[in-house]
Design an enzyme around this catalytic site. Structure first.
Site, PDB file in Angstrom:
ATOM      1  N   SER A  11      65.564  39.469  61.406  1.00 54.32           N
ATOM      2  CA  SER A  11      64.444  38.849  60.690  1.00 54.32           C
ATOM      3  C   SER A  11      64.008  39.674  59.474  1.00 54.32           C
ATOM      4  O   SER A  11      62.839  39.698  59.124  1.00 54.32           O
ATOM      5  CB  SER A  11      63.266  38.628  61.642  1.00 54.32           C
ATOM      6  OG  SER A  11      62.853  39.868  62.175  1.00 54.32           O
ATOM      7  N   ALA A  14      67.403  39.336  54.512  1.00 50.54           N
ATOM      8  CA  ALA A  14      68.639  38.547  54.504  1.00 50.54           C
ATOM      9  C   ALA A  14      68.488  37.313  55.395  1.00 50.54           C
ATOM     10  O   ALA A  14      68.735  36.181  54.974  1.00 50.54           O
ATOM     11  CB  ALA A  14      69.817  39.410  54.964  1.00 50.54           C
ATOM     12  N   ALA A  47      61.846  49.549  53.139  1.00 54.70           N
ATOM     13  CA  ALA A  47      62.354  49.802  51.788  1.00 54.70           C
ATOM     14  C   ALA A  47      61.176  50.133  50.890  1.00 54.70           C
ATOM     15  O   ALA A  47      60.274  49.318  50.697  1.00 54.70           O
ATOM     16  CB  ALA A  47      63.099  48.564  51.277  1.00 54.70           C
ATOM     17  N   GLY A  49      61.446  51.830  47.557  1.00 51.31           N
ATOM     18  CA  GLY A  49      61.734  51.779  46.113  1.00 51.31           C
ATOM     19  C   GLY A  49      61.576  50.403  45.516  1.00 51.31           C
ATOM     20  O   GLY A  49      60.655  50.149  44.735  1.00 51.31           O
ATOM     21  N   GLU A 116      65.339  54.835  39.152  1.00 46.31           N
ATOM     22  CA  GLU A 116      65.866  55.599  40.289  1.00 46.31           C
ATOM     23  C   GLU A 116      67.214  56.194  39.905  1.00 46.31           C
ATOM     24  O   GLU A 116      67.781  55.858  38.855  1.00 46.31           O
ATOM     25  CB  GLU A 116      65.978  54.706  41.535  1.00 46.31           C
ATOM     26  CG  GLU A 116      64.612  54.298  42.071  1.00 46.31           C
ATOM     27  CD  GLU A 116      64.655  53.455  43.330  1.00 46.31           C
ATOM     28  OE1 GLU A 116      65.702  53.372  43.981  1.00 46.31           O
ATOM     29  OE2 GLU A 116      63.622  52.857  43.647  1.00 46.31           O
ATOM     30  N   ASP A 211      73.832  46.782  65.732  1.00 47.82           N
ATOM     31  CA  ASP A 211      74.162  45.722  66.695  1.00 47.82           C
ATOM     32  C   ASP A 211      75.105  44.656  66.124  1.00 47.82           C
ATOM     33  O   ASP A 211      76.073  44.260  66.768  1.00 47.82           O
ATOM     34  CB  ASP A 211      72.869  45.055  67.210  1.00 47.82           C
ATOM     35  CG  ASP A 211      71.872  46.079  67.724  1.00 47.82           C
ATOM     36  OD1 ASP A 211      72.305  47.046  68.355  1.00 47.82           O
ATOM     37  OD2 ASP A 211      70.664  45.919  67.460  1.00 47.82           O
ATOM     38  N   HIS A 232      70.299  59.720  52.045  1.00 52.30           N
ATOM     39  CA  HIS A 232      69.250  59.762  51.030  1.00 52.30           C
ATOM     40  C   HIS A 232      68.858  61.219  50.838  1.00 52.30           C
ATOM     41  O   HIS A 232      68.622  61.930  51.821  1.00 52.30           O
ATOM     42  CB  HIS A 232      68.039  58.937  51.488  1.00 52.30           C
ATOM     43  CG  HIS A 232      67.084  58.629  50.380  1.00 52.30           C
ATOM     44  ND1 HIS A 232      66.329  59.596  49.773  1.00 52.30           N
ATOM     45  CD2 HIS A 232      66.781  57.468  49.758  1.00 52.30           C
ATOM     46  CE1 HIS A 232      65.585  59.037  48.822  1.00 52.30           C
ATOM     47  NE2 HIS A 232      65.853  57.737  48.789  1.00 52.30           N
ATOM     48  N   ARG A 279      72.697  59.176  44.306  1.00 51.20           N
ATOM     49  CA  ARG A 279      72.323  59.760  45.597  1.00 51.20           C
ATOM     50  C   ARG A 279      73.375  60.636  46.239  1.00 51.20           C
ATOM     51  O   ARG A 279      73.069  61.643  46.852  1.00 51.20           O
ATOM     52  CB  ARG A 279      72.080  58.610  46.576  1.00 51.20           C
ATOM     53  CG  ARG A 279      70.693  58.285  46.692  1.00 51.20           C
ATOM     54  CD  ARG A 279      70.520  57.111  47.548  1.00 51.20           C
ATOM     55  NE  ARG A 279      69.362  56.452  46.991  1.00 51.20           N
ATOM     56  CZ  ARG A 279      68.887  55.314  47.386  1.00 51.20           C
ATOM     57  NH1 ARG A 279      69.500  54.654  48.338  1.00 51.20           N
ATOM     58  NH2 ARG A 279      67.831  54.810  46.834  1.00 51.20           N
ATOM     59  N   HIS A 340      70.806  57.051  55.449  1.00 51.51           N
ATOM     60  CA  HIS A 340      69.913  56.036  54.878  1.00 51.51           C
ATOM     61  C   HIS A 340      70.536  54.642  54.900  1.00 51.51           C
ATOM     62  O   HIS A 340      69.830  53.652  55.082  1.00 51.51           O
ATOM     63  CB  HIS A 340      69.599  56.444  53.445  1.00 51.51           C
ATOM     64  CG  HIS A 340      68.629  55.564  52.726  1.00 51.51           C
ATOM     65  ND1 HIS A 340      67.338  55.369  53.159  1.00 51.51           N
ATOM     66  CD2 HIS A 340      68.758  54.819  51.594  1.00 51.51           C
ATOM     67  CE1 HIS A 340      66.707  54.553  52.323  1.00 51.51           C
ATOM     68  NE2 HIS A 340      67.555  54.190  51.366  1.00 51.51           N
ATOM     69  N   GLU A 364      72.652  44.559  55.016  1.00 50.67           N
ATOM     70  CA  GLU A 364      73.315  45.854  55.249  1.00 50.67           C
ATOM     71  C   GLU A 364      74.488  45.774  56.221  1.00 50.67           C
ATOM     72  O   GLU A 364      75.429  46.553  56.119  1.00 50.67           O
ATOM     73  CB  GLU A 364      72.285  46.893  55.747  1.00 50.67           C
ATOM     74  CG  GLU A 364      72.884  48.284  55.849  1.00 50.67           C
ATOM     75  CD  GLU A 364      71.869  49.387  56.091  1.00 50.67           C
ATOM     76  OE1 GLU A 364      70.662  49.128  56.023  1.00 50.67           O
ATOM     77  OE2 GLU A 364      72.310  50.522  56.350  1.00 50.67           O
ATOM     78  N   ARG A 375      76.271  53.227  47.340  1.00 45.90           N
ATOM     79  CA  ARG A 375      75.392  52.175  46.823  1.00 45.90           C
ATOM     80  C   ARG A 375      74.445  52.716  45.757  1.00 45.90           C
ATOM     81  O   ARG A 375      73.844  53.783  45.927  1.00 45.90           O
ATOM     82  CB  ARG A 375      74.569  51.594  47.979  1.00 45.90           C
ATOM     83  CG  ARG A 375      73.507  50.621  47.535  1.00 45.90           C
ATOM     84  CD  ARG A 375      72.840  49.968  48.704  1.00 45.90           C
ATOM     85  NE  ARG A 375      71.998  50.855  49.467  1.00 45.90           N
ATOM     86  CZ  ARG A 375      70.742  51.165  49.152  1.00 45.90           C
ATOM     87  NH1 ARG A 375      70.177  50.673  48.052  1.00 45.90           N
ATOM     88  NH2 ARG A 375      70.044  51.966  49.933  1.00 45.90           N
ATOM     89  N   SER A 380      70.312  47.147  47.399  1.00 42.96           N
ATOM     90  CA  SER A 380      70.554  46.512  48.701  1.00 42.96           C
ATOM     91  C   SER A 380      69.720  45.247  48.907  1.00 42.96           C
ATOM     92  O   SER A 380      70.245  44.222  49.357  1.00 42.96           O
ATOM     93  CB  SER A 380      70.309  47.495  49.840  1.00 42.96           C
ATOM     94  OG  SER A 380      69.046  48.069  49.701  1.00 42.96           O
TER      95      SER A 380
HETATM   96  C1  SIN Z   1      64.080  54.663  47.949  1.00 42.17           C
HETATM   97  O1  SIN Z   1      62.966  54.206  47.742  1.00 42.17           O
HETATM   98  O2  SIN Z   1      64.414  55.800  47.609  1.00 42.17           O
HETATM   99  C2  SIN Z   1      65.085  53.813  48.665  1.00 42.17           C
HETATM  100  C3  SIN Z   1      65.538  52.709  47.839  1.00 42.17           C
HETATM  101  C4  SIN Z   1      66.948  52.317  48.246  1.00 42.17           C
HETATM  102  O3  SIN Z   1      67.398  52.642  49.320  1.00 42.17           O
HETATM  103  O4  SIN Z   1      67.634  51.707  47.432  1.00 42.17           O
END
Ligand code: SIN
Length: 504
Positions: A11, A14, A47, A49, A116, A211, A232, A279, A340, A364, A375, A380
């Site tokens: 839920s 996606a 999430a 960001g 970012e 799962d 991360h 990252r 992450h 994901e 990524r 995502s």
């Molecule tokens: C974050 O806020 O650093 C995560 C964002 C992401 O995973 O793309």
């Protein structure tokens, strides 16, 4: 036994965006969402960001977003998929806005686009530092308005019902009664999120036990790229084995520096992009720095930043740090890399179809080819909303009604519950082993040792399932063992270091 037209497992963004669209389009068809915790619990909710998307074609453009994604994926992205996701993104984000999601705006009234790692432009749409939470709020409210969507919370999908490579739904455990049910469906969508809990340190919530990927693997669906685990760089340092609090990459985008204990900005020695390298690079540099110094963590320094603006952008991060005695205007935040995201998963085509007939995957748990070996930040949620729309469009044109065979479920009333302690301690041991042996830098010896141990646990779980009443905890552990085996075996097979993958 329950019958539905569209069965959605999960839920988060996606599953919900697909469910809303298909339910609106086919008001006479039944859409069933099965979710293992309360309906709002998902990776989406955490999430921070935001969503990377080209909303401003003056200072940014699709080509730049495509190139940033390809560079980050280190040569392993599917270029066609990258183009699809980047160019379809703005329309999908507009839909979220139309459904009530609030994204932050600047004083002039335009979207306040964040920056970012790995991005060459400001393009991250966000809602403070709680973007996922805000999206989940808006789409859940919208889903509740659809009369033909039924949500089963605290129901755990245990296995797909597959015969001759056709999916007919899933077996589901009612967590409150511990009763196994069969949900039969014309189409099934896996939207079950990530695998973070197989690591000791992860930014994922406790429900992220792989799962969907494990179920698809047991149903012989193609699974790919599980060696590409994204760490991360800046999770809040903690010695505990549990979910770790994320300090969003947007904080570095806002100007924070990474320093070692002596105050040195070591990222400038590693990559010319400094703290805003992608990252994989930042996590690898931190790992090197920690090995060299023997220290437990590095630090994120925000003391030079405008604290009023900081609090406006990152209220949750500010408060969380304060609650453990870190005052951001004065103190550096201790951080370490943590698991992450998994870039691999259930292989899907550009309509979200897996290799099993009538089985789709999104978010994901899927492998679309967008992320390649690593990524790009905030790609995502974008992938999830673009692919859920593509699956919807495909299924709009391709309806069937399965003449479903009834699959009986073996009753295990006479069996006893298994001692919980073994499940709890094995889960912990698995997390410690994966953290130690299958982390940022791997080697074949550690991977082989881990594989042998995982296979022993797998045998133990198999016999346990035969002889005892099966609970959610047992299924979760089985899934964690299965996805760990996928990560390990794909890591053993990979001979070339790429993106987030390094093997000595
Ligand atoms: C974050 O806020 O650093 C995560 C964002 C992401 O995973 O793309």
């Amino acid at each position: 036994m329950r019958k539905t037209n569209y069965l959605v497992l999960g839920s988060g963004v996606a599953g919900l965006t697909f469910a809303i669209k298909i339910a609106e389009h086919f008001p006479n068809k039944k859409v069933t969402i099965v979710t293992k915790a309360n309906e709002e619990e998902s990776n989406t909710k955490y999430a921070q960001g935001g969503i990377a998307v080209v909303m401003n074609q003056i200072e940014d453009n699709f080509q730049k977003h495509i190139e940033d994604t390809l560079i980050c994926g280190d040569g392993l992205c599917n270029e066609e998929v990258v183009k699809i996701v980047v160019t379809e993104g703005p329309k999908r984000v507009q839909e979220l806005i139309d459904w009530g999601t609030q994204f932050d705006r600047n004083r002039e009234g335009s979207f306040d686009l964040g920056r970012e790692g790995g991005h060459t432009s400001n393009r991250v749409m966000h809602h403070k530092d709680q973007t996922g939470y805000e999206i989940e709020r808006a789409i859940l409210a919208k889903a509740h308005l659809q009369k033909n969507i039924e949500i089963f919370d605290y129901h755990f999908g245990t296995d797909l019902i597959v015969k001759d490579n056709i999916c007919f739904g899933a077996r589901v455990l009612d967590e409150k009664t511990n009763e196994l049910l069969s949900f039969q469906a014309d189409f099934t969508l896996l939207a079950t999120g990530g695998i973070g809990q197989v690591y000791g340190h992860t930014t994922n919530p406790v429900i992220a036990t792989g799962d969907g990927i494990a179920m698809a693997n047991r149903a012989n669906a193609s699974i790919k790229d599980m060696e590409f685990i994204q760490f991360h760089p800046t999770a809040l340092f903690s010695n505990d084995l549990s979910s770790t609090f994320l300090i969003s990459e947007a904080v570095r985008g806002f100007g924070a520096y990474l320093r070692n204990k002596d105050g040195h900005r070591f990222m400038l020695d590693c990559d010319k992009r400094g703290e805003l390298a992608s990252r994989d690079i930042v996590s690898q540099c931190i790992e090197k720095e920690l090995k060299k110094s023997g220290n437990e963590c590095v630090y994120l320094d925000c003391t030079h930043l405008d604290i009023i603006e900081f609090k406006k952008h990152f209220p949750m991060i500010y408060d969380r740090c304060k609650s453990i005695g870190i005052v951001i205007e004065n103190d550096w935040i201790p951080v370490i890399p943590a698991q992450h995201y998994v870039c691999g998963g259930v292989v899907v085509d550009t309509n979200g179809k897996t290799s099993v007939e009538n089985l789709f995957a999104c978010g994901e748990c899927s492998q679309t080819g967008l992320h390649g070996a690593n990524r790009l930040a905030s790609n995502s949620l974008l992938e999830a909303i673009v692919y859920s729309d593509r699956i919807f469009n495909y299924l709009k044109e391709n309806t069937i009604t399965n003449s479903i065979e009834v699959y009986s479920i073996e009753k295990d009333q006479n069996k006893q519950y298994f001692n919980k302690n073994w499940i709890v301690s094995t889960r912990k041991e698995l997390q410690i082993m994966m953290q130690k042996n299958v982390g940022i830098v791997r080697n074949n010896l550690d991977l082989e040792i881990t594989k042998n141990q995982l296979n022993l646990w797998k045998k133990a779980i198999d016999s346990l399932k035969l002889n005892h009443k099966v609970t959610k905890e047992i299924y979760e552990l089985e899934n964690m063992i299965d996805v760990s085996l996928l990560v390990v075996s794909h890591s053993l097979k990979r001979t070339e270091n790429k993106g987030g993958f390094i093997k000595n």
